[in-house]
Design an enzyme around this catalytic site. Structure first.
Site, PDB file in Angstrom:
ATOM      1  N   GLU A  44      10.665  -5.892  -2.234  1.00  0.00           N
ATOM      2  CA  GLU A  44       9.967  -5.528  -1.043  1.00  0.00           C
ATOM      3  C   GLU A  44       9.209  -6.709  -0.682  1.00  0.00           C
ATOM      4  OE1 GLU A  44       6.943  -2.152   0.888  1.00  0.00           O
ATOM      5  OE2 GLU A  44       6.894  -2.721  -1.185  1.00  0.00           O
ATOM      6  N   CYS A  53       3.820  -0.498   4.729  1.00  0.00           N
ATOM      7  CA  CYS A  53       4.819   0.318   3.785  1.00  0.00           C
ATOM      8  C   CYS A  53       5.967   1.057   4.614  1.00  0.00           C
ATOM      9  CB  CYS A  53       4.059   1.286   2.979  1.00  0.00           C
ATOM     10  SG  CYS A  53       3.312   2.481   3.777  1.00  0.00           S
ATOM     11  N   LYS A  85     -12.569   3.676  -3.742  1.00  0.00           N
ATOM     12  CA  LYS A  85     -12.450   2.107  -4.179  1.00  0.00           C
ATOM     13  C   LYS A  85     -11.603   1.385  -2.870  1.00  0.00           C
ATOM     14  CE  LYS A  85      -9.910  -0.502  -6.227  1.00  0.00           C
ATOM     15  NZ  LYS A  85     -10.213  -1.880  -5.494  1.00  0.00           N
TER      16      LYS A  85
END
Length: 479
Positions: free
Chosen positions: A357, A257, A149
């Site tokens: 973040e 990330c 996905k």
């Protein structure tokens, strides 16, 4: 399109019936694919990597069009995924088991690594080529079949790669693509025929996926959020350090990330202030396909608004905004989701701009007096994905790599993403799951050990299968 808000394409969401058909196709393809010799599977990956190289620019254009990052960043996105495909071409040694001969009288014991069956991957928006290639090349080369996905925000590269995999010789049903949001994710987590789930993305989604998939008896690996720190010592080379920090914090609009989002300056920030400001101001904010673009748009207007709100929260809580990237207007792309490079100084660990973040081109700057204090700052943060130290001191670097509680460490390297002969080893709040992605750990995730204990007894002179007439299987082990 993030730079213009134009609609690039429309995505049909997978229905429940289509999802079940995809899983069934993977299940049906598994027995024959598992029985396919390992060298044959490797040859498919060899052809796959060749096709990726031939279509590199087209893949990168799709990434830039749908995700927004600059074309050069998009080419890097494809390349880092390609490296995992290349590693899959040499998977055979990682599939080898172990043998101990004669563990008891006439008995040998050996282990095998066998595929799990149907595996699934749930991907983020920020690396639409790289992250899918972290997942299914190793999975299918190990003998599994796969349901992928991609992010609903930028699925084009995944579809192009799947087509190339089919051209490379991957049989029908071995790789299947489904599209959707929460409902499709839940279907993946709940389907009884899916044995393992890989995920890269945010904290809330990742912990939910881990909890629900694990409760359903699945293997799970989830790479979560991050707050990656750089620690800069006074002896670090100014030019190379500033260049590294600028690229690692503002490249890809900070939407990765492993981006450096916090810098801890040991001994003070003053000597770094002007070089950092000069470097950040020199970056060109523009549409991703523009040749002079250094920083492209963010993924959505909501992501832009969130980054701008966290910048303001930092200012309200006492940080100094040395360079404010809010309100950037790019000629020809006036509707784009742009935030320019932003520098916040005097940041403290209690501030929202530090705790959260930001996932945008925002660099928060802290000051401490000693290396021990810097390590304490890094270790006090709940995340443990990546970190870096900049120094000319080997002893300081060794102390840092030993004491810091972070899974990937760079020494004068700002973004220490391991090459795929190693694994992506985030720690603490940046990872939950069984084993890490790609490398040896990735192969172990997609395979399971089977241990065999075997005894073969030579026929007796009278033709009996077992000397003494004892029944096979009832012998005293080791007799």
């Amino acid at each position: 399109m993030q730079a213009t808000q134009d609609v690039v394409s429309r995505l049909p969401l997978t229905t429940v019936a289509e999802f079940n058909a995809a899983v069934q196709a993977a299940k049906d393809a598994f027995p024959a694919w598992r029985a396919t010799p390992v060298p044959t599977r490797q040859r498919v990956m060899l052809k796959f990597q060749e096709l990726i190289r031939q279509n590199w620019d087209e893949l990168a254009k799709s990434v830039t069009t749908e995700q927004g990052k600059t074309f050069q960043d998009a080419k890097g996105d494809v390349f880092r995924g390609l490296e995992v495909v290349e590693a899959a071409c040499g998977i055979a040694p990682l599939l080898m088991g172990e043998t101990v001969e004669n563990v008891a009288g006439g008995i040998d014991c050996y282990s095998l690594r066998q595929p799990l069956g149907v595996c699934a991957g749930i991907c983020p928006f920020n690396f639409p080529a790289m992250v899918p290639l972290w997942m299914y090349p190793l999975a299918v080369t190990a003998g599994n079949t796969f349901v992928l996905k991609p992010s609903e925000k930028d699925p084009g590269a995944s579809l192009m790669l799947a087509d190339l995999a089919m051209q490379a010789g991957l049989p029908r049903g071995v790789l299947n693509i489904v599209h959707g949001t929460h409902d499709v994710v839940n279907n993946i987590l709940d389907h009884p025929d899916i044995a393992a789930v890989s995920f890269v993305g945010g904290d809330a989604a990742g912990r939910y996926i881990y909890g629900r998939a694990a409760a359903n008896g699945k293997r799970v690996q989830c790479n979560l959020g991050a707050k990656n720190h750089a620690v800069v010592l006074p002896d670090a080379d100014v030019d190379s350090t500033v260049k590294a920090l600028t690229g690692a914090s503002f490249g890809a609009a900070g939407q990765r990330c492993m981006a450096i989002s916090a810098v801890v300056f040991v001994g003070g920030f003053e000597r770094w202030r002007e070089p950092m400001l000069e470097a950040a101001k020199s970056l060109k904010v523009n549409g991703g396909m523009e040749p002079d673009a250094d920083v492209g748009p963010m993924i959505t207007p909501q992501a832009k608004q969130r980054a701008e709100a966290l910048i303001q929260a930092g200012i309200d809580q006492g940080a100094q905004c040395l360079l404010d990237g809010r309100g950037v207007v790019v000629p020809g792309y006036e509707k784009g989701n742009f935030v320019g490079p932003t520098l916040l100084f005097g940041v403290q660990p209690h501030m929202d701009c530090y705790k959260q973040e930001i996932f945008g081109p925002v660099l928060t700057c802290l000051e401490v007096n000693t290396l021990d204090e810097a390590i304490a700052v890094v270790n006090a943060n709940p995340y443990g994905n990546g970190t870096a130290i900049f120094t000319d001191s080997g002893s300081a670097a060794r102390k840092f790599q030993h004491d810091v509680q972070v899974g990937m460490v760079g020494i004068n390297v700002p973004i220490p993403v391991p090459l795929p002969m190693f694994s992506f080893t985030g720690w603490r709040g940046s990872f939950v799951g069984d084993t890490h992605m790609y490398g040896r750990a990735g192969v172990q995730f997609f395979t399971q050990p089977k241990t065999v204990t075997a005894k073969w007894t030579a026929p007796s002179a009278a033709g009996s299968a077992v000397a003494g007439g004892r029944m096979p299987g009832l012998d005293r082990v080791g007799a």
